[in-house]
Design an enzyme around this catalytic site. Structure first.
Site, PDB file in Angstrom:
ATOM      1  CE1 TYR A   1      63.853  -6.411 -20.787  1.00 27.65           C
ATOM      2  CE2 TYR A   1      64.489  -5.688 -18.586  1.00 27.65           C
ATOM      3  CZ  TYR A   1      63.751  -6.523 -19.408  1.00 27.65           C
ATOM      4  OH  TYR A   1      62.911  -7.456 -18.860  1.00 27.65           O
TER       5      TYR A   1
ATOM      6  CB  ILE B   1      58.933 -16.402 -16.368  1.00 29.34           C
ATOM      7  CG1 ILE B   1      60.171 -15.977 -15.564  1.00 29.34           C
ATOM      8  CG2 ILE B   1      57.655 -16.070 -15.594  1.00 29.34           C
ATOM      9  CD1 ILE B   1      60.297 -14.479 -15.338  1.00 29.34           C
TER      10      ILE B   1
END
Length: 301
Positions: free
Chosen positions: A143, A15
């Protein structure tokens, strides 16, 4: 406000490199700060406006040196894996929490004006309808916990130290330049399996629903978050549309290798079964309109 110099942590990654491409169109000076554990130098466009620094966000002194004269930070660097964070929770927390604290401290030391933080849909708990920014935050994986903690640190420091902060909760991002790993990017994983004449593996029954967002739309959301006068706001970045994992497997199988069988294995309890973004807030406050349709863009992966 017009920003002139940006630092993109993880700017050589999936990204991050697309964000760098968009920043070039804004004629900004860009620093790509990446440890190249996942990112690749060939992902970064060639330009005199880009300076590449090989460094880790856990190395505060190097990061602090890189932050000189920076106006805005796009913080993309992270350990990005839900599944692998279960067994590697300490490494996950170090990168995603301590690394973010280093970014914040360096911003404060250098009077940086704004941060766009890459968060995740993993901060949410299970829900049978589209996820809204005001929903209960009950992450199911280490996470998700680390991304939520980093969000909270960014927001709190923004209030205490006076810089602007926007947190973007990315949904399942796909597109060009995604590094293949066994844990991240179901579309990339399936494509590579099928090209290698191997059976893709689906965890669970495959009816879990995901919101697949094209990477260039995610990059554009970052640019909008930079340009709009928004502060201490959180936005879902998805399409608002759901696709089952079975449907993704079917589409890819038909395109690449129709004869390959799909294998099913037990579901992973740390993963959401239903994950679709409500993007009303991003549309209203950022002017965000995702353009990439998965039926069209999947061929570009």
């Amino acid at each position: 406000m017009k920003y002139k110099k940006a630092l993109v942590t993880g700017g050589a990654g999936f990204i991050g490199s697309h964000i760098v491409e968009e920043l070039l169109k804004e004629e900004m000076e860009i620093i790509v700060y990446d440890n190249f554990s996942m990112g690749k130098e060939e992902n970064i466009p060639k330009s005199n406006n880009i300076k590449i620094i090989k460094g880790d966000i856990l190395d505060f002194n190097k990061l602090n040196d890189a932050m000189k004269d920076v106006d805005i930070v796009f913080h993309q660097a992270a350990k990005v894996t839900i599944r692998n964070s279960v067994s590697n929770f300490l490494e996950d927390a170090e990168a995603n929490i301590l690394g973010t604290l280093n970014v914040i401290k360096s911003m404060v030391d250098n009077n940086v004006k704004k941060i766009i933080y890459a968060s995740s849909m993993a901060v949410y708990g299970e829900k049978n309808s589209s996820l809204e920014e005001t929903d209960l935050l009950n992450p199911m994986s280490p996470y998700g916990i680390s991304k939520l903690a980093a969000e909270k640190y960014c927001m709190n420091a923004s209030k205490d130290f006076g810089f602007k902060c926007v947190c973007l909760r990315y949904f399942n991002t796909y597109g060009q330049k995604q590094t293949l790993t066994p844990y991240v990017g179901v579309i990339t994983i399936f494509i590579n399996k099928l090209l290698n004449k191997e059976s893709p593996i689906i965890f669970g029954d495959g009816n879990q629903v995901r919101d697949f967002i094209y990477v260039k739309d995610v990059a554009q959301a970052n640019i909008l978050a930079m340009k709009k006068d928004v502060n201490r706001e959180v936005f879902n970045i998805g399409t608002g549309k759901g696709t089952t994992v079975n449907e993704i497997a079917r589409i890819l199988k038909e395109k690449i290798n129709p004869k390959i069988k799909i294998n099913y294995e037990p579901e992973k309890p740390e993963e959401l079964k239903y994950s679709i973004a409500n993007i009303s807030k991003a549309k209203t406050l950022l002017g965000f309109e995702p353009k990439g349709l998965i039926e069209e863009k999947i061929d570009e992966v």
